[in-house]
Design a protein around this motif. Structure first.
Motif, short mmCIF file in Angstrom:
data_model
loop_
_atom_site.label_atom_id
_atom_site.label_comp_id
_atom_site.label_asym_id
_atom_site.label_seq_id
_atom_site.Cartn_x
_atom_site.Cartn_y
_atom_site.Cartn_z
N ALA A 1 0.82 -1.20 0.00
CA ALA A 1 0.00 0.00 0.00
C ALA A 1 0.86 1.26 0.00
O ALA A 1 0.61 2.21 -0.75
N HIS A 2 1.89 1.28 0.85
CA HIS A 2 2.77 2.45 0.91
C HIS A 2 3.53 2.63 -0.39
O HIS A 2 3.73 3.77 -0.85
N ALA A 3 3.97 1.53 -0.99
CA ALA A 3 4.69 1.63 -2.27
C ALA A 3 3.79 2.19 -3.36
O ALA A 3 4.20 3.07 -4.13
N ALA A 4 2.55 1.70 -3.44
CA ALA A 4 1.63 2.20 -4.45
C ALA A 4 1.32 3.68 -4.24
O ALA A 4 1.30 4.46 -5.19
N ALA A 5 1.10 4.05 -2.98
CA ALA A 5 0.76 5.44 -2.69
C ALA A 5 1.90 6.39 -3.02
O ALA A 5 1.70 7.44 -3.64
N LEU A 6 3.12 6.03 -2.62
CA LEU A 6 4.26 6.93 -2.82
C LEU A 6 4.72 6.97 -4.26
O LEU A 6 4.79 8.04 -4.88
N TYR A 7 5.05 5.80 -4.82
CA TYR A 7 5.72 5.79 -6.12
C TYR A 7 4.78 6.17 -7.27
O TYR A 7 5.22 6.78 -8.25
N LEU A 8 3.49 5.85 -7.15
CA LEU A 8 2.56 6.30 -8.18
C LEU A 8 2.39 7.81 -8.13
O LEU A 8 2.25 8.47 -9.17
N MET A 9 2.43 8.38 -6.94
CA MET A 9 2.35 9.84 -6.85
C MET A 9 3.61 10.48 -7.41
O MET A 9 3.54 11.50 -8.11
N LEU A 10 4.77 9.89 -7.13
CA LEU A 10 6.00 10.42 -7.71
C LEU A 10 5.97 10.30 -9.24
O LEU A 10 6.46 11.19 -9.94
N GLY A 11 5.42 9.20 -9.74
CA GLY A 11 5.28 9.06 -11.19
C GLY A 11 4.36 10.13 -11.77
O GLY A 11 4.63 10.67 -12.85
N ALA A 12 3.29 10.47 -11.05
CA ALA A 12 2.39 11.53 -11.51
C ALA A 12 3.10 12.88 -11.51
O ALA A 12 2.91 13.69 -12.43
N PHE A 13 3.91 13.13 -10.49
CA PHE A 13 4.68 14.38 -10.46
C PHE A 13 5.65 14.44 -11.63
O PHE A 13 5.85 15.50 -12.23
N GLY A 14 6.27 13.29 -11.96
CA GLY A 14 7.18 13.27 -13.09
C GLY A 14 6.48 13.59 -14.39
O GLY A 14 7.01 14.35 -15.22
N LEU A 15 5.27 13.06 -14.59
CA LEU A 15 4.52 13.35 -15.80
C LEU A 15 4.15 14.82 -15.90
O LEU A 15 4.05 15.38 -16.99
N ARG A 16 3.97 15.45 -14.76
CA ARG A 16 3.53 16.85 -14.75
C ARG A 16 4.69 17.84 -14.82
O ARG A 16 4.59 18.88 -15.47
N ALA B 1 10.53 7.34 -18.26
CA ALA B 1 11.44 6.61 -17.38
C ALA B 1 11.01 6.71 -15.93
O ALA B 1 11.03 5.71 -15.19
N VAL B 2 10.60 7.90 -15.50
CA VAL B 2 10.19 8.08 -14.11
C VAL B 2 8.91 7.28 -13.82
O VAL B 2 8.82 6.61 -12.79
N PHE B 3 7.94 7.34 -14.73
CA PHE B 3 6.69 6.62 -14.48
C PHE B 3 6.91 5.11 -14.53
O PHE B 3 6.35 4.36 -13.70
N ALA B 4 7.72 4.64 -15.47
CA ALA B 4 8.02 3.21 -15.54
C ALA B 4 8.76 2.75 -14.30
O ALA B 4 8.48 1.66 -13.76
N GLY B 5 9.70 3.56 -13.82
CA GLY B 5 10.40 3.21 -12.58
C GLY B 5 9.48 3.16 -11.39
O GLY B 5 9.63 2.30 -10.51
N ALA B 6 8.50 4.07 -11.35
CA ALA B 6 7.53 4.07 -10.25
C ALA B 6 6.69 2.80 -10.25
O ALA B 6 6.50 2.15 -9.21
N VAL B 7 6.19 2.42 -11.43
CA VAL B 7 5.39 1.19 -11.53
C VAL B 7 6.24 -0.03 -11.18
O VAL B 7 5.78 -0.95 -10.47
N LEU B 8 7.49 -0.05 -11.63
CA LEU B 8 8.37 -1.18 -11.33
C LEU B 8 8.62 -1.30 -9.84
O LEU B 8 8.65 -2.42 -9.29
N ALA B 9 8.81 -0.18 -9.15
CA ALA B 9 9.01 -0.22 -7.70
C ALA B 9 7.80 -0.79 -6.98
O ALA B 9 7.93 -1.56 -6.02
N VAL B 10 6.60 -0.43 -7.45
CA VAL B 10 5.38 -0.96 -6.83
C VAL B 10 5.28 -2.46 -7.04
O VAL B 10 4.97 -3.22 -6.11
#
Length: 256
Positions: A166-181, A191-200
């Protein structure tokens, strides 16, 4: 002679023109900046629905428990010295002792460099809300840790939902969203979004292979963390675009 060569010149000019660029997702969002808000709310509601279904199955001892046992036995065949050693380290990606300082550090970094403190508030709310929800649902469901396989790391408390997932999904998906923005380069955003999904994915996978969570614990953790994060991002976007929407609606009613 000059008039005869003109069609050839026009044909050459047409061939030299670059092909028309098709509109992409960013163009669609630029044209309709409010579009991510209803999409995000729908995705958040879908995540809550998935979590509720898994919680009901686990609490009532539904058929999904047999699937859990089968997948846990399958995970035994994946255990090797190298993989277990790597996952024992990578599983910390979802530990609150890593997630909390990373959230605060990145939020402060964005605030200092971009002069935007909204991401820090979002990251803090994401971590705090996810932690509270995981704690409450663990107590309510009270599911024990997997007993089909031996755990390779020591964990206390109940199993449902997986806090690390849960913590991984909450943090890394938000970081991926920040990267897209915030990032301009398409490759950097990807790369940032793919890395976020991979970490989850790696975090959840490690919890199953290490024998401390059942697959449904991980799926529920992903659904919980992702739905909470998407909800926060949707509310944040609503706050950004609401004043513009109000101004546009009021402008339509003003006399010209």
């Amino acid at each position: 002679m000059a008039a005869a060569s003109r069609p050839d010149t026009e044909d050459q000019d047409e061939r030299d023109e670059p092909p028309a660029r098709h509109a992409g997702v960013r163009d669609l969002i630029a044209a309709y900046p409010w579009l991510p808000i209803p999409v995000g709310l729908l995705l958040s509601a879908f995540g809550v629905w998935c979590f509720a279904g898994l919680a009901e199955q686990v609490y009532q001892g539904g058929p999904v428990l047999r699937v859990d046992e089968h997948l846990l036995r399958v995970s035994l065949g994946l255990r090797s010295g190298l993989l277990v050693g790597a996952l024992s380290v990578l599983t910390w990606l979802g530990d609150v002792l890593v997630v909390l300082p990373v959230s605060l550090a990145i939020g402060v970094l964005i605030g200092l460099t971009r002069k935007r403190w909204g991401p820090l508030v979002l990251l803090a709310a994401s971590s705090a809300g996810t932690g509270l929800a995981v704690y409450l649902f663990k107590i309510m469901i009270a599911r024990p840790r997997p007993q089909v396989v031996d755990a390779l790391v020591v964990e206390d408390g109940f199993g449902f939902p997986s806090g690390h997932s849960a913590h991984a999904a909450a943090l890394y998906l938000m970081l991926g969203a920040f990267g897209l923005r915030l990032l301009r380069s398409r490759w950097a955003r990807g790369a940032v979004f793919a890395g976020a999904v991979l970490a989850v994915v790696i975090t959840g996978f490690s919890r199953v292979v290490l024998g401390v969570h059942s697959p449904t614990d991980v799926l529920a953790g992903w659904a919980l963390g992702a739905s909470w994060t998407v909800l926060l991002l949707s509310l944040w976007l609503s706050g950004e675009h609401l004043p513009r929407l109000i101004d546009a609606l009021v402008a339509r009613k003003r006399p010209r």
